[in-house]
Design a protein around this motif. Structure first.
Motif, PDB file in Angstrom:
ATOM      1  N   CYS A 289     -16.311   9.434  12.363  1.00 48.25           N
ATOM      2  CA  CYS A 289     -15.364   9.460  13.478  1.00 48.25           C
ATOM      3  C   CYS A 289     -13.966   9.473  12.876  1.00 48.25           C
TER       4      CYS A 289
ATOM      5  N   GLY B 148     -23.782  12.652  12.874  1.00 52.05           N
ATOM      6  CA  GLY B 148     -22.761  12.905  13.889  1.00 52.05           C
ATOM      7  C   GLY B 148     -21.387  13.070  13.288  1.00 52.05           C
TER       8      GLY B 148
ATOM      9  N   VAL C 298     -17.484  13.198  15.106  1.00 52.54           N
ATOM     10  CA  VAL C 298     -16.646  13.256  16.305  1.00 52.54           C
ATOM     11  C   VAL C 298     -15.204  12.944  15.927  1.00 52.54           C
TER      12      VAL C 298
ATOM     13  N   GLN D 288     -17.841  10.326  25.387  1.00 47.68           N
ATOM     14  CA  GLN D 288     -18.427  11.239  24.399  1.00 47.68           C
ATOM     15  C   GLN D 288     -18.855  10.478  23.145  1.00 47.68           C
ATOM     16  N   LEU D 289     -18.045   9.509  22.741  1.00 44.89           N
ATOM     17  CA  LEU D 289     -18.390   8.696  21.574  1.00 44.89           C
ATOM     18  C   LEU D 289     -19.610   7.819  21.872  1.00 44.89           C
TER      19      LEU D 289
ATOM     20  N   ALA E   3     -22.568   9.924  21.765  1.00 46.89           N
ATOM     21  CA  ALA E   3     -22.896  10.273  20.381  1.00 46.89           C
ATOM     22  C   ALA E   3     -23.675   9.148  19.706  1.00 46.89           C
TER      23      ALA E   3
ATOM     24  N   ALA F 239     -11.558  12.322  21.193  1.00 48.70           N
ATOM     25  CA  ALA F 239     -12.615  12.666  22.146  1.00 48.70           C
ATOM     26  C   ALA F 239     -12.636  11.614  23.256  1.00 48.70           C
TER      27      ALA F 239
ATOM     28  N   ASP G 120     -18.867  17.840  17.066  1.00 46.66           N
ATOM     29  CA  ASP G 120     -17.838  18.400  17.937  1.00 46.66           C
ATOM     30  C   ASP G 120     -17.960  19.923  17.920  1.00 46.66           C
TER      31      ASP G 120
END
Length: 201
Positions: free
Chosen positions: A81, A100, A102, A110-111, A114, A106, A126
């Motif tokens: 992230c 993942g 991200v 969405q997080l 995820a 975002a 993403d």
């Protein structure tokens, strides 16, 4: 419950992420650390299901920490992230075993989504960054060229770099020259900047 470890060097961001995830009934933040060097030790202590790692942290970066975590605790799934949605970072994160990727701007849902999907074994990336990554291709730099540019980022003469890397001056010059050519730059500083912008360092 999905047990989550957070690693981010910015305490405010780390706290905000923990508070947001803590609002979910099926997610528990079990550890928070501020550097990449602390990730594996904390993970071995609390055994998280998912580790949410920033890229740029003191000590080891999040991508190196992700690779170390894959070896130390293979059952822990990793989400990178980051503020820096760079194609090179995405490629390196996937190579390090992250499921993942991200970006921090975002939407919160969405997080959260995820975390749940990665916990279930799915890959979450993403979509805009995935398209950019495909378009830009892989890093043209060899591991040694990348290592030399990383050292060059802090300045110093060719001899300084050679001593730090245990290489000859001529070998360092060759790697710098090659990296400058591959990045389409004119100077070592410009090569470092371009490589960073693409996420190759």
């Amino acid at each position: 419950m999905i047990r989550v470890l957070l690693a981010d060097d910015q305490a405010l961001v780390r706290g905000a992420l923990a508070a947001m995830l803590g609002l979910e009934s099926d997610i528990e933040v079990v550890s928070q650390v501020g550097s990449g060097d602390e990730v594996v030790e904390a993970a071995l202590r609390v055994r998280p299901d998912v580790a949410l790692l920033d890229v740029q942290m003191p000590g080891k970066d999040g991508l190196t920490a992700a690779a170390d975590l894959r070896v130390a605790l293979p059952g822990c799934r990793v989400i990178v992230c980051t503020t820096f949605g760079r194609p090179g970072y995405l490629a390196r994160a996937m190579a390090a075993g992250a499921l993942g990727f991200v970006v921090k701007d975002a939407p919160p849902e969405q997080l959260v989504d995820a975390v749940r999907r990665v916990h279930a074994g799915l890959r979450v990336v993403d979509p805009v960054l995935a398209a950019e990554s495909l378009a830009s291709g892989a890093s043209p730099l060899t591991d040694r060229e990348r290592e030399v540019l990383l050292r060059a980022r802090d300045g110093g003469t060719v001899s300084d770099l050679a001593r730090a890397l245990h290489l000859s001056d001529g070998t360092v010059r060759n790697h710098l020259s090659s990296a400058i050519g591959k990045t389409g730059s004119r100077t070592r500083a410009e090569a470092v900047r371009l490589a960073e912008e693409h996420g190759w360092l």
